[in-house]
Design a protein around this motif. Structure first.
Motif, short mmCIF file in Angstrom:
data_model
loop_
_atom_site.label_atom_id
_atom_site.label_comp_id
_atom_site.label_asym_id
_atom_site.label_seq_id
_atom_site.Cartn_x
_atom_site.Cartn_y
_atom_site.Cartn_z
N GLY A 63 0.99 -1.38 -0.57
CA GLY A 63 0.31 0.06 0.37
C GLY A 63 0.81 0.97 0.10
O GLY A 63 0.50 2.30 0.29
N GLY A 64 1.98 1.18 -0.42
CA GLY A 64 3.28 2.47 -0.36
C GLY A 64 3.65 2.23 0.96
O GLY A 64 3.71 3.52 1.21
N ILE A 65 3.26 2.07 2.62
CA ILE A 65 4.25 2.42 3.65
C ILE A 65 5.23 2.14 3.66
O ILE A 65 5.55 0.47 3.30
CB ILE A 65 2.83 2.28 4.78
N PRO A 66 6.45 2.92 3.56
CA PRO A 66 7.66 2.23 4.33
C PRO A 66 7.82 1.10 5.26
O PRO A 66 8.22 1.95 6.57
CB PRO A 66 8.06 3.62 3.90
N VAL A 67 7.44 0.01 4.94
CA VAL A 67 7.90 -0.95 5.78
C VAL A 67 9.16 -2.29 5.86
O VAL A 67 8.73 -2.27 4.39
CB VAL A 67 6.57 -1.28 7.00
N PRO A 68 9.39 -2.80 6.50
CA PRO A 68 9.88 -4.24 5.99
C PRO A 68 8.82 -5.03 4.95
O PRO A 68 7.88 -5.15 5.83
CB PRO A 68 10.04 -4.98 7.58
N ASP A 69 9.44 -5.36 4.25
CA ASP A 69 9.12 -6.38 3.75
C ASP A 69 9.45 -7.79 3.24
O ASP A 69 10.23 -7.65 3.00
CB ASP A 69 8.62 -5.89 2.22
N PRO A 70 8.15 -8.52 3.76
CA PRO A 70 8.38 -9.98 4.64
C PRO A 70 9.54 -11.07 3.03
O PRO A 70 8.25 -11.20 2.01
CB PRO A 70 8.33 -10.95 5.14
N MET A 71 10.59 -11.37 3.39
CA MET A 71 11.15 -12.09 2.47
C MET A 71 10.11 -13.73 2.00
O MET A 71 10.04 -14.19 3.17
CB MET A 71 12.99 -13.08 1.70
N SER A 72 9.88 -14.82 0.81
CA SER A 72 9.60 -15.68 0.35
C SER A 72 10.38 -16.54 -0.23
O SER A 72 10.98 -16.37 -0.87
CB SER A 72 7.50 -15.43 0.15
N ASN A 73 10.02 -18.35 0.53
CA ASN A 73 10.88 -18.90 0.44
C ASN A 73 10.02 -19.54 -1.17
O ASN A 73 8.49 -18.98 -2.25
CB ASN A 73 10.49 -20.10 1.16
N GLN A 74 10.41 -20.34 -2.02
CA GLN A 74 10.28 -20.92 -3.40
C GLN A 74 8.71 -21.75 -2.92
O GLN A 74 7.72 -21.47 -4.13
CB GLN A 74 10.66 -22.34 -4.12
N ASP A 75 7.98 -21.61 -2.07
CA ASP A 75 6.90 -22.01 -1.81
C ASP A 75 5.90 -20.85 -1.42
O ASP A 75 4.76 -21.07 -1.65
CB ASP A 75 6.29 -22.68 -0.51
N GLY A 76 6.68 -20.10 -1.54
CA GLY A 76 5.30 -18.26 -0.91
C GLY A 76 4.81 -17.94 0.29
O GLY A 76 4.89 -17.74 0.55
N ASP A 77 5.73 -18.93 1.11
CA ASP A 77 6.13 -18.78 2.53
C ASP A 77 6.57 -17.38 2.57
O ASP A 77 7.94 -16.88 3.25
CB ASP A 77 6.46 -19.93 3.03
N ILE A 78 6.13 -16.95 3.85
CA ILE A 78 7.35 -15.85 4.55
C ILE A 78 7.10 -15.67 5.95
O ILE A 78 8.14 -15.64 6.80
CB ILE A 78 6.27 -14.75 4.58
N LEU A 79 6.93 -17.34 6.94
CA LEU A 79 6.74 -17.25 7.68
C LEU A 79 7.76 -18.86 8.20
O LEU A 79 7.67 -19.76 7.55
CB LEU A 79 5.91 -17.61 8.94
N LEU A 80 9.58 -18.24 8.09
CA LEU A 80 9.81 -19.42 8.51
C LEU A 80 10.38 -19.81 9.61
O LEU A 80 9.85 -19.41 10.77
CB LEU A 80 11.24 -18.62 7.75
N THR A 81 10.95 -20.93 9.74
CA THR A 81 11.63 -22.05 10.76
C THR A 81 12.90 -21.56 11.28
O THR A 81 13.71 -22.96 10.34
CB THR A 81 11.21 -23.45 11.01
N VAL A 82 13.88 -21.00 12.24
CA VAL A 82 15.29 -20.93 12.20
C VAL A 82 15.36 -21.31 13.52
O VAL A 82 15.13 -21.45 14.49
CB VAL A 82 15.83 -19.63 11.93
N GLU A 83 16.27 -22.70 14.06
CA GLU A 83 17.17 -23.03 15.08
C GLU A 83 16.00 -23.42 15.39
O GLU A 83 15.66 -23.69 16.86
CB GLU A 83 17.93 -22.21 15.94
N GLY A 84 14.64 -23.85 14.95
CA GLY A 84 13.90 -25.02 15.86
C GLY A 84 13.04 -23.15 16.12
O GLY A 84 11.88 -23.67 16.52
N LYS A 85 13.15 -22.30 15.57
CA LYS A 85 12.11 -20.98 16.23
C LYS A 85 11.49 -20.50 14.94
O LYS A 85 11.80 -20.32 13.59
CB LYS A 85 12.77 -20.00 16.69
N PRO A 86 10.56 -19.80 15.15
CA PRO A 86 9.47 -19.17 13.89
C PRO A 86 10.49 -18.25 14.00
O PRO A 86 11.00 -17.31 14.57
CB PRO A 86 8.58 -18.33 14.76
N ALA A 87 10.53 -17.04 12.72
CA ALA A 87 10.95 -16.92 12.21
C ALA A 87 10.82 -15.86 10.68
O ALA A 87 9.90 -16.33 10.40
CB ALA A 87 12.48 -17.31 11.26
N ALA A 88 11.63 -14.92 10.66
CA ALA A 88 11.37 -14.33 9.55
C ALA A 88 12.37 -13.28 8.24
O ALA A 88 13.74 -12.89 9.48
CB ALA A 88 10.00 -13.63 9.29
#
Length: 320
Positions: A74-99
């Protein structure tokens, strides 16, 4: 922010590979803050921020991440989450939810002028309007129900004067929340934590350019006026004693209202919401200070700062 969970370089590279963001150049823990684990993540493709969520769950996180993506679109300057090849932006790193989000340009301004305050007021109003059609719902998790649960937990750490103040203010906020004026307040997704260190600026001190809002992980659906109050309690005060800075507040409010005018209910309840904002952060800082979690680089904030702000808001009401 504090580092609760250590991330190895091999884990960081694996994450970059999943996101097709190139080769790892640098992984650096971020100091400050007390909620999540954060790293600056630099790759051959660019600069990013990796966040591992220590308290928020996989079920709660889509609200925050998709809100950021909605606002960015919508044009608001905020961080934009990156997605993986499946389109997921909620990831898992070291067993923790991550982005992983893009790193905003510029830096925070910890000694803002009226011009900085005006820029924040303008963009906050734009953000509120941009969020009106966001279709996910989640309450402000640090709102009144949390205050009611947490104040009794921190009471044993307070002296008699502090205990009287926090209990009286909590009763007042419960009374306000039951009023017809409060029910009439406009609502929508809010940032709820838009302090000086959660805004980035570029440009010159004389002509600052707001380059982004970040750290949306206290966001929720609440009154827009509460968001305004949180900002006024940080951007538009004298930090040494918590007193109101009328010139900065005037600049902030005028800029906000140039985008969205306050309703009669908002005009009526500005000072009660300023008091609510001070109570919320006094309570959370007491909780973090007296009941801390272990973390590398953990730096809990001074709780007495917002006690002073609350006392000022009670003794010297601000009106529109």
């Amino acid at each position: 922010m504090a580092v609760f969970t250590e991330v190895s370089e091999s884990s960081a590279q694996e994450l970059l590979t999943q996101l097709k963001l190139g080769e790892l150049v640098e992984l650096k823990g971020i100091q400050g803050g007390i909620e999540n684990t954060n790293y600056f993540l630099t790759s051959s493709e660019g600069q990013y921020v990796l966040t591992l969520f220590e308290r928020l769950t996989h079920e709660q996180l889509p609200f925050y991440l998709y809100l950021m993506k909605h606002l960015a679109q919508g044009g608001i300057p905020v961080p934009d989450p990156m997605s993986n090849q499946d389109g997921d932006i909620l990831l898992t790193v070291e067993g923790k939810p991550a982005a992983v989000v893009n790193r905003l340009r510029g830096k925070s301004e910890l000694s803002p002028t009226a011009a900085h305050c005006a820029a924040v007021g303008d963009m906050l109003a734009r953000m509120h309007l941009a969020g009106r059609d966001y279709n996910r719902q989640q309450p402000n998790l640090r709102g009144l129900p949390w205050w009611n649960e947490t104040v009794p937990v921190v009471l044993p750490y307070l002296d008699a004067s502090q205990a009287a103040l926090i209990q009286t203010e909590l009763a007042h906020q419960n009374h306000i929340a039951a009023s017809s004026a409060y029910a009439a307040l406009p609502r929508g997704p809010i940032h709820a934590d838009l302090f000086r260190d959660n805004v980035m600026f570029d440009g010159s001190p004389e002509a600052p350019e707001l380059s982004g809002f970040f750290d949306f992980y206290f966001a929720g659906v609440d009154t827009w006026l509460f968001d305004v109050a949180v900002c006024l309690n940080d951007w538009c005060i004298t930090h040494v004693d918590g007193t109101h800075d009328a010139a900065k507040a005037k600049a902030f409010i005028a800029a906000y209202q140039s985008v969205r005018s306050f309703t009669p209910a908002e005009r009526q309840l500005l000072n009660p919401m300023l008091r609510a904002g001070a109570l919320r952060f006094w309570t959370s800082r007491l909780w973090d200070f007296h009941l801390p979690r272990e973390a590398s680089m953990l730096q809990p904030h001074d709780p007495t700062h917002f006690e002073r702000v609350l006392r000022q808001r009670v003794a010297h009401p601000v009106t529109l």
